[in-house]
Design an enzyme around this catalytic site. Sequence first.
Site, short mmCIF file in Angstrom:
data_model
loop_
_atom_site.label_atom_id
_atom_site.label_comp_id
_atom_site.label_asym_id
_atom_site.label_seq_id
_atom_site.Cartn_x
_atom_site.Cartn_y
_atom_site.Cartn_z
CG HIS A 1 -1.78 1.17 1.38
ND1 HIS A 1 -3.12 1.15 1.13
CD2 HIS A 1 -1.50 2.45 1.77
CE1 HIS A 1 -3.63 2.34 1.35
NE2 HIS A 1 -2.66 3.16 1.74
CD GLU A 2 1.70 3.45 3.67
OE1 GLU A 2 1.91 4.57 3.17
OE2 GLU A 2 0.63 3.17 4.24
CG HIS B 1 0.38 6.13 -0.78
ND1 HIS B 1 -0.72 6.79 -1.26
CD2 HIS B 1 -0.07 5.40 0.28
CE1 HIS B 1 -1.78 6.50 -0.53
NE2 HIS B 1 -1.41 5.64 0.42
#
Length: 156
Positions: free
Chosen positions: A67-68, A71
Site C-alpha cells: 500500500h505504501e 503511494h
Amino acid sequence: MEDNQLQQWVERVSLQYFARPFLHTATFNSRLKATGGRYFTNSHNIEISPHQLTAFGEEETEKIIKHELCHYHLHLLKRGYKHRDMDFKKLLAHVGGSRFCNTLPERSVQKGEAYKYMLVCKQCELKYYRKRRMDVAKYRCGKCAGKLIMKSLDKI
C-alpha cells in the site's frame, strides 16, 4: 525485526511487485496505532507500524508495505497517488495490497467498556454514550431539543 531488515524487505517487495527500486528509507514507528503505515511526500520515506507485524504477522504487514509503495511509486511517477485516485486503486488491486489495515486488538473495545457516561434526554429518553464528561447545560437533545441528564456508567 529491526529497521535494517524492514528496509531490505521493502526493497525486495518493491522490486518483486513494482519492478522498480525503493531508493529511500523505511523504518518502524511504534507510535502508529490507528494506521498501518505512512508515506511522506517530502522525504519519500515510509514508516510501518510494528504493532501490525506482531498482531497480524508478515502477510498482513506485506500488504501494508505494498500500500505504501503504491503511494511512493505513483508519487514519483507524477501520477495519482492519493487514496481517491483511480491510478492508486488500480495499482493497489494489481499488486494485492490492502486498502485498510486491521484494527489492533487493544484498540477495539466493547461498547459498554468504551463509554464512561450516558446522556439521557428528559423528554424522549434518547440515550447518548460518551467517553468524556461534558457540560450538559450547553447541549440539547438532537431529536427533540429536550434537556439532557448525565449518568455515570460506573455506577449503573
